[in-house]
Design a protein around this motif. Structure first.
Motif, PDB file in Angstrom:
ATOM      1  N   PHE A   1     -15.200  -5.646  -8.322  1.00 30.31           N
ATOM      2  CA  PHE A   1     -15.368  -4.202  -8.140  1.00 30.31           C
ATOM      3  C   PHE A   1     -16.287  -3.609  -9.204  1.00 30.31           C
ATOM      4  O   PHE A   1     -16.325  -2.400  -9.376  1.00 30.31           O
ATOM      5  CB  PHE A   1     -13.991  -3.533  -8.117  1.00 30.31           C
ATOM      6  CG  PHE A   1     -13.084  -4.177  -7.105  1.00 30.31           C
ATOM      7  CD1 PHE A   1     -13.249  -3.910  -5.759  1.00 30.31           C
ATOM      8  CD2 PHE A   1     -12.123  -5.094  -7.494  1.00 30.31           C
ATOM      9  CE1 PHE A   1     -12.445  -4.532  -4.809  1.00 30.31           C
ATOM     10  CE2 PHE A   1     -11.314  -5.721  -6.555  1.00 30.31           C
ATOM     11  CZ  PHE A   1     -11.478  -5.441  -5.204  1.00 30.31           C
TER      12      PHE A   1
ATOM     13  N   GLU B   1      -9.790  -1.555  -9.410  1.00 31.77           N
ATOM     14  CA  GLU B   1      -9.057  -1.514  -8.140  1.00 31.77           C
ATOM     15  C   GLU B   1      -7.568  -1.844  -8.365  1.00 31.77           C
ATOM     16  O   GLU B   1      -6.764  -1.665  -7.479  1.00 31.77           O
ATOM     17  CB  GLU B   1      -9.708  -2.528  -7.192  1.00 31.77           C
ATOM     18  CG  GLU B   1      -9.278  -2.467  -5.754  1.00 31.77           C
ATOM     19  CD  GLU B   1     -10.117  -1.511  -4.915  1.00 31.77           C
ATOM     20  OE1 GLU B   1     -11.067  -0.895  -5.450  1.00 31.77           O
ATOM     21  OE2 GLU B   1      -9.810  -1.370  -3.725  1.00 31.77           O
TER      22      GLU B   1
ATOM     23  N   CYS C   1      -6.320  -4.939  -8.981  1.00 37.55           N
ATOM     24  CA  CYS C   1      -5.934  -6.179  -8.298  1.00 37.55           C
ATOM     25  C   CYS C   1      -5.289  -7.174  -9.244  1.00 37.55           C
ATOM     26  O   CYS C   1      -4.542  -8.044  -8.807  1.00 37.55           O
ATOM     27  CB  CYS C   1      -7.143  -6.806  -7.592  1.00 37.55           C
ATOM     28  SG  CYS C   1      -8.398  -7.462  -8.715  1.00 37.55           S
TER      29      CYS C   1
ATOM     30  N   GLU D   1      -6.261   6.769  -5.863  1.00 39.10           N
ATOM     31  CA  GLU D   1      -6.409   6.268  -4.520  1.00 39.10           C
ATOM     32  C   GLU D   1      -5.205   6.506  -3.640  1.00 39.10           C
ATOM     33  O   GLU D   1      -5.331   6.758  -2.459  1.00 39.10           O
ATOM     34  CB  GLU D   1      -6.681   4.769  -4.562  1.00 39.10           C
ATOM     35  CG  GLU D   1      -6.916   4.223  -3.192  1.00 39.10           C
ATOM     36  CD  GLU D   1      -6.918   2.732  -3.187  1.00 39.10           C
ATOM     37  OE1 GLU D   1      -7.421   2.167  -2.227  1.00 39.10           O
ATOM     38  OE2 GLU D   1      -6.415   2.125  -4.137  1.00 39.10           O
TER      39      GLU D   1
ATOM     40  N   HIS E   1      -7.652  -5.849  -0.141  1.00 40.35           N
ATOM     41  CA  HIS E   1      -8.749  -5.157  -0.825  1.00 40.35           C
ATOM     42  C   HIS E   1      -9.914  -6.109  -1.100  1.00 40.35           C
ATOM     43  O   HIS E   1     -10.900  -5.732  -1.713  1.00 40.35           O
ATOM     44  CB  HIS E   1      -8.265  -4.554  -2.141  1.00 40.35           C
ATOM     45  CG  HIS E   1      -7.383  -3.359  -1.973  1.00 40.35           C
ATOM     46  ND1 HIS E   1      -7.501  -2.235  -2.755  1.00 40.35           N
ATOM     47  CD2 HIS E   1      -6.383  -3.097  -1.090  1.00 40.35           C
ATOM     48  CE1 HIS E   1      -6.590  -1.344  -2.375  1.00 40.35           C
ATOM     49  NE2 HIS E   1      -5.899  -1.849  -1.369  1.00 40.35           N
TER      50      HIS E   1
ATOM     51  N   CYS F   1     -10.040  -8.775  -3.168  1.00 41.53           N
ATOM     52  CA  CYS F   1     -10.240  -9.070  -4.590  1.00 41.53           C
ATOM     53  C   CYS F   1     -10.434 -10.561  -4.836  1.00 41.53           C
ATOM     54  O   CYS F   1     -10.929 -10.961  -5.886  1.00 41.53           O
ATOM     55  CB  CYS F   1      -9.069  -8.544  -5.428  1.00 41.53           C
ATOM     56  SG  CYS F   1      -7.526  -9.467  -5.255  1.00 41.53           S
TER      57      CYS F   1
ATOM     58  N   CYS G   1     -11.322   8.300  -4.647  1.00 43.41           N
ATOM     59  CA  CYS G   1     -12.196   7.103  -4.753  1.00 43.41           C
ATOM     60  C   CYS G   1     -13.427   7.093  -3.870  1.00 43.41           C
ATOM     61  O   CYS G   1     -14.478   6.661  -4.337  1.00 43.41           O
ATOM     62  CB  CYS G   1     -11.507   5.820  -4.402  1.00 43.41           C
ATOM     63  SG  CYS G   1      -9.925   5.618  -4.884  1.00 43.41           S
TER      64      CYS G   1
END
Lengths: 120, 295, 290
Positions: free
Chosen positions: B85, B108, B110, B152, C97, C99, C170
């Motif tokens: 990201f 993010e 993660c 978010e 997502h 990742c 975001c």
């Protein structure tokens, strides 16, 4: 066998919560020993997405054979099926009534999710 | 399992700026004894009209964020390799070898970098993304929230606001909850309307209003929620108003009226009043919409 | 220069400003609609048939022959997109997502990635404007990856205008990041001012130079001006409240085409943006020299 009920309380007289994913608690009832314990699911209540998945994980790790609840969404249903846990759909008001109905064999298993995701 | 029957009306719009919040404020006044929930957590404006007195404040946490402990970072840069990201930047300081730092806005959450840091120089705390409040207003109790920058999980915050509003309604024996929904058709909107008794979509007669309404109606149909449509500023484009009403009926929505374009809506906003608390001409239209909704 | 048009509040006229500015520029410009949940810039332009490209993000795919059901992937995933109970994991691509964590933690190297569709990227042309729109599929909630993909279409050396989604969450940050300047569109009302303040906090945090366009001048009061004055925020343009503008926008027409008397507005805006850009450059030159 142990059997789980979605609920908002901590006793058998507590109401059966119709929401599987966002139920505040689960009562795990041991049919052989007539004994139950309560597990907290409130952490999940605050989840934006994936509450059903997390609840299903909690249930799967608790070692129960089936779950009695009101409604179950598609994601939770997939996890529960993968873990080999049967889902019983029930409209009874309290956990005790639901347990009685389960013992009498009047509850039906669900063979697919009965509500869309995001059901509150 | 809700005991008493609580009716929940959610006001949404698809497109922003159609007058959703002004209308919600008027509904709150007309309902007289409702619980009000502001679920437009990204740009909450309802409090500017209803002037809530805050009784409780709660922190809202959602997800995690990665943090590098600078003193433990060896500067190997593996975190940057793992991050998808673009959230990790190099920090250069004189007389020191470079280290790395996480940009919280891009992170993010993660946890991949945290897991693979070879010297375990990273923490992964929960992220505070905003707050939610329980307040008192001249129209009854109100639950509202404020989402932090770049946060978010607004769907989650919306769920919390609705849950608290329902709890208060049950506690105080209120029968109606009025929800100011978020704009758009994404996750927060879905969180604001699932399981609601009725949705009212406030639209305006424009090409973008029409386009966004179509997407919103597809959404409410998907969740099988009874949906009403009201056209605000209808006289800006009469032809488009008729087209929108026809399309709404075709999509299974119920028409609950038109509201004329009225500059007194802005005047009411300046005076921190709901339109129906003033003698604006459009107040009459809003009352008729409210009557048609049948709450 | 890459210019983003944003606003805290929805419906203040972001798209109106973006399309009219792009047309007023006259020479080749890329217009990116980053409001991927509800892209509607194309409604204002007479565009060529769009070229469509499917956009997806990488999601996990498990090789059953290699997986021993250890469950490490499920314990690691922060987004509950993969779950395992001693058997092949259950995957929820819509939660993922992208990742890559599950793939990295799998001790058996049983996880690879496949692309999961999230939406479309549409490219079309209208006169001097190349329009690039992201369109998220209905029911998909993750906008930032698609916004980043739309921005990856930016061509070096060509000016670009980015139409941002409303708000400060975001998707907006994903749009604004890396742009040279931001225009915040607001209206002179209490709601407009409140949401403008949130947007100002956001662009300041991102350290991007910005100015304000006040739309529907005359409908409210002067608090927006007082705020901008106090904070030293330049007002790049005021668009008067005129019912004809509202009517034109409602029909999906451009102000610069339908109301020629107002085309000078957007010429002024262009000029002011260039001025502000020049000032910022000089200021940053001075900063770096010190």
């Amino acid at each position: 066998m142990k059997i789980a009920f979605s609920t908002s309380g901590e006793t058998l007289e507590a109401p059966l919560d119709s929401r599987f994913g966002r139920a505040p608690k689960f009562i795990l009832y041991d049919l052989e020993r007539d004994y139950f314990e309560v597990i907290d699911n409130r952490q999940n209540l605050n989840t934006s997405q994936g509450a059903g998945i997390q609840s299903a994980e909690t249930i799967a790790r608790s070692g129960v054979g089936c779950i009695v609840t009101g409604h179950c969404g598609p994601k939770a249903f997939r996890v529960l099926s993968a873990a080999g846990i049967a889902v019983y759909n029930c409209g009874e008001a309290t956990v005790a009534d639901a347990l009685k109905a389960f013992r009498e064999g009047t509850l039906k298993t669900m063979d697919s999710a009965d509500v869309e995701g995001h059901w509150i | 399992m809700s005991g008493a029957r609580i009716e929940e009306l959610v006001v949404i719009s698809g497109k922003g700026g159609t007058g959703k919040t002004s209308l919600t404020a008027s509904f709150a006044v007309l309902a007289a004894d409702a619980v009000i929930a502001d679920c437009d957590v990204d740009a909450a404006d309802l409090h500017l009209v209803l002037a809530p007195r805050v009784l409780e404040r709660h922190e809202f946490k959602g997800g995690h964020e990665a943090l590098i402990r600078k003193e433990d970072c060896t500067g190997c840069g593996l975190c940057r390799v793992y991050c998808r990201f673009d959230a990790i930047g190099m920090v250069r300081e004189p007389n020191r070898r470079p280290t790395f730092a996480v940009d919280p806005v891009s992170c993010e959450g993660c946890g991949v970098c945290v897991r693979f840091c070879p010297v375990k120089a990273m923490d992964f705390p929960e992220r505070v993304c905003g707050e939610w409040m329980v307040s008192d207003t001249r129209c009854g109790p109100m639950v509202h929230a404020r989402l932090g920058l770049a946060a978010e999980n607004s769907g989650k915050l919306v769920s919390i606001v609705r849950r608290e509003a329902r709890r208060i309604a049950e506690e105080k024996g209120k029968e109606v909850i009025i929800v100011d929904g978020p704009p758009g058709i994404g996750c927060p909107v879905i969180s604001s309307l699932t399981g609601a008794s009725q949705v009212v979509v406030v639209t305006e007669p424009s090409v973008s209003g029409e386009h966004d309404l179509e997407r919103v109606l597809a959404l409410t149909k998907h969740f099988s929620i009874p949906t009403a449509v009201c056209v605000n500023k209808w006289d800006i484009n009469q032809e488009m108003t008729e087209r929108i009403e026809k399309m709404s009926c075709g999509a299974g929505a119920r028409l609950v009226g038109r509201i004329r374009y009225d500059s007194a809506v802005t005047t009411a906003q300046l005076r921190e009043l709901a339109v129906v608390e003033t003698d604006a001409l459009s107040a009459e239209d809003i009352r008729s919409v409210w009557d048609n909704l049948g709450f | 220069m890459i210019l983003a048009v944003a606003s805290g509040k929805g419906g203040t006229g972001k798209t109106t400003v973006s399309v009219n500015l792009a047309r007023q520029l006259g020479s080749g410009v890329q217009l990116l609609d980053c409001d991927v949940e509800e892209p509607n810039t194309n409604l204002f332009l007479d565009c060529t048939e769009p070229e469509e490209e499917i956009f997806g993000i990488p999601v996990p795919c498990v090789d059953e022959a290699l997986c021993d059901g250890c469950g490490e992937c499920g314990r690691f995933c922060q987004f509950h997109a993969i779950v395992s109970f001693g058997t092949k994991p259950v995957i929820f691509p819509e939660m993922c997502h992208g990742c890559g964590g599950c793939m990295a933690v799998c001790p058996k190297r049983a996880i690879s990635e496949v692309s999961q569709r999230m939406g479309l990227i549409e490219t079309s042309r209208s006169g001097n404007i190349t329009l690039i729109q992201g369109r998220l599929d209905i029911g998909v909630s993750m906008a930032p990856p698609l916004i980043r993909a739309v921005k990856a279409r930016l061509q070096d050396g060509m000016p670009a205008i980015l139409d941002a989604p409303p708000g400060t969450s975001c998707p907006v940050i994903a749009t604004l990041r890396g742009t040279d300047m931001v225009v915040l569109v607001t209206e002179p009302t209490p709601f407009g001012l409140h949401d403008l303040k949130l947007a100002v906090d956001m662009v300041r945090e991102l350290r991007i130079p910005f100015g304000v366009v006040v739309n529907r001048m005359g409908i409210g009061d002067d608090r927006v001006y007082a705020f901008c004055g106090k904070e030293g925020i330049p007002i790049l343009l005021e668009i008067p409240y005129d019912r004809r503008i509202a009517e034109i926008c409602s029909r999906g027409e451009l102000i610069v085409d339908a109301l020629p008397e107002y085309s000078s507005l957007f010429a002024t805006l262009l000029w002011n943006i260039k001025e502000l850009r020049g000032m910022e450059r000089r200021a940053s030159y001075v900063r770096s020299a010190n």
